[in-house]
Design an enzyme around this catalytic site. Sequence first.
Site, PDB file in Angstrom:
ATOM      1  N   GLY A  60      11.590 -51.471   8.104  1.00  0.00           N
ATOM      2  CA  GLY A  60      10.843 -52.689   8.379  1.00  0.00           C
ATOM      3  C   GLY A  60      10.252 -53.343   7.150  1.00  0.00           C
ATOM      4  N   ASP A  70       0.801  -1.231   0.000  1.00  0.00           N
ATOM      5  CA  ASP A  70       0.000   0.000   0.000  1.00  0.00           C
ATOM      6  C   ASP A  70       0.828   1.274   0.000  1.00  0.00           C
ATOM      7  OD1 ASP A  70      -2.407  -1.383  -0.047  1.00  0.00           O
ATOM      8  OD2 ASP A  70      -2.520  -1.500   2.132  1.00  0.00           O
ATOM      9  N   SER A 118      16.194 -44.376   1.866  1.00  0.00           N
ATOM     10  CA  SER A 118      16.314 -43.401   0.761  1.00  0.00           C
ATOM     11  C   SER A 118      14.935 -42.882   0.340  1.00  0.00           C
ATOM     12  CB  SER A 118      17.050 -44.003  -0.431  1.00  0.00           C
ATOM     13  OG  SER A 118      16.616 -45.287  -0.760  1.00  0.00           O
ATOM     14  N   SER A 122       1.522   0.718  -7.725  1.00  0.00           N
ATOM     15  CA  SER A 122       0.684   0.590  -8.924  1.00  0.00           C
ATOM     16  C   SER A 122       0.060   1.929  -9.304  1.00  0.00           C
ATOM     17  CB  SER A 122      -0.405  -0.461  -8.690  1.00  0.00           C
ATOM     18  OG  SER A 122       0.155  -1.741  -8.454  1.00  0.00           O
ATOM     19  N   GLY A 157       4.362  -5.973  -2.968  1.00  0.00           N
ATOM     20  CA  GLY A 157       4.933  -5.520  -1.709  1.00  0.00           C
ATOM     21  C   GLY A 157       4.861  -6.526  -0.589  1.00  0.00           C
ATOM     22  N   HIS A 158       3.950  -7.505  -0.673  1.00  0.00           N
ATOM     23  CA  HIS A 158       3.803  -8.465   0.410  1.00  0.00           C
ATOM     24  C   HIS A 158       5.060  -9.330   0.544  1.00  0.00           C
ATOM     25  CE1 HIS A 158      -0.394  -7.321   0.254  1.00  0.00           C
ATOM     26  NE2 HIS A 158      -0.643  -8.051   1.320  1.00  0.00           N
TER      27      HIS A 158
END
Length: 625
Positions: free
Chosen positions: A466, A30, A537, A34, A109-110
């Site tokens: 297992g 804000d 893995s 823009s 901007g966030h």
Amino acid sequence: MGGPPTDLAAYLAEYEHKDLLRFITCGSVDDGKSTLIGRLLYESKALFADQLSALEADSRRHGTQGAEMDFALLLDGLSAEREQGITIDVAYRFFGTDKRRFIVADCPGHEQYTRNMATGASTADLAVVLVDARKGVLDQTRRHSYIVSLLGIRHVLLAVNKMDLVGYDQATFERIAGEYRALAAQLGIPHVHCLPLSALRGDNLTVRSAAMPWYEGPSLLEHLETVQVGRDGPEAGLRLPVQWVNRPHQDFRGFAGTIAAGSVRPGDAVVVLPSGRRTTVARVLGPDGELAVAVAGQAVTLTLADEVDVSRGDVIAAAAAPPQVADQFAAHLLWMDDQPMLPGRPYWIRLGTATAVATITELKHRVDVHTRAPLAAKHLELNEVGYCNLSLDRPLAFEPYAANRALGGFILIDRLTNATVGAGTLDFALRRAGNIHWQHLDVDKAARARIKRQTPRCVWFTGLSGAGKSTIANLVEKRLHALGLHTYTLDGDNVRHGLNRDLGFTDEDRVENLRRVAEVAKLMVDAGLIVLVSFISPFRAERRAARALFEPGEFVEVFVDTPLEEAERRDTKGLYAKARRGELPHFTGIDSPYEPPEAPELHLDTTAAPAEELAERVIARLVHD
């Protein structure tokens, strides 16, 4: 009908050759980024009639300025942006004046969209950093300014916006300007111009405002039209990353790309990197034919005097001042993926036009982008910046990012999804590729295999704890040994008593655990052995990296498939029970994922056949292939 009027053709030709400035707008939420660009496009008459009509309609539907036009809607193109009144993606716009052409990127901007902001900044020459006059310099201002400095932008225009809401107070502006200049000095940004304005009212946007007579500098547009950003000129040595081998017919072979630095003329001595072959330039070709000289920014095709092997990704450089060639680097890295960055995991790296396999061998620290303080870390999360060491599978030509963006900036790509997961800048080489060579050995893998009368293989057993991996691997080795074959088993538990005793069970440690084991298995295969690897893995990426170390046919992936509930029932060590109680964090299948193989060479269902029968299937694959 004839061509366009002479005056129009001349105007278009003149416009095409005007200087181009790429800049971004960034800052906190804000701050009016823009709105600033939208009003700038409007004031500079860069909007068509249909765009104005659409803006008026959108302002009535989504606008936040009452009956007046909401200029921010020109940039917020996503429906989510219009609904929320925020910028999410990077919006690019092109416009021009009598003095210059511009490409502007409106960045979000966030904090959660920091990666989008970095994308916009990666090609910019100048950054317009907006600050709300009521709020001053915020954390996100510092974050964006740090990324601006990291990405080599040396010119910042600090736009202290919404001055109308503080009564056009000079003291407020000077306080914010002083604070930002101190920040820029800490970040190493050398050129900062501070400007008070009101994007909504148009004050100091295209012309100086009577509302702030105490400001004697240029308007925002005047500054953009006149600022000199100091790009690399012809005095720098030639750097041409080869993008394409141009071979339209058998009598022509040229090497096309965009000159990243310097200039080139027919007859210039050049070197092709990383091979180091030297030759001279025969011809320089542009879109309209032969050129006497070409400079940075031009797309050209070069032909060479000698038949030199050149491929996409190579760099043609000035022979007198070539860039370095290396395969290990220190680098800053901005992580851009939802999944964390794990040291030891291989990624594709795109450097210039070259692609190679890169591994982050060490994350030295994470950077606090607000204070620039180094913080201890084992991995990077989304939007975090770290300082790390990179290792490539082959040497590439490069230059530090501070000297050359094209040969110093890189991206990392996930090898499974092809998504861009990181972007970074190279600082320096950790070692020069020419300092280390493979030592030739007369006794090679083939000779070692012949004396053992066997085909060396790596048999990689993967599955849940297992599942029966070690049981089946042990049966396979006993049978192969009885047949007179030379084997060795690398078992997950056994290896952690020695080679990998320093590693835990976090995702980062698992990646390093498997990297080491894969390298050891490769050496054993090179020795002519059949090596059996029994490891959980859990990650496909690491199993794929292990496979890549071996020649085609040498790696046999065996998926020992057992349902989780069955693996828990067999839990002779009590590990699952401990994991369920929270005593074993990062346990595969409980709070750490297992990614089943997608196309293993062998898929063994332990609920459908006994271990002895499954072992025979593996032996049949190894002995009778």
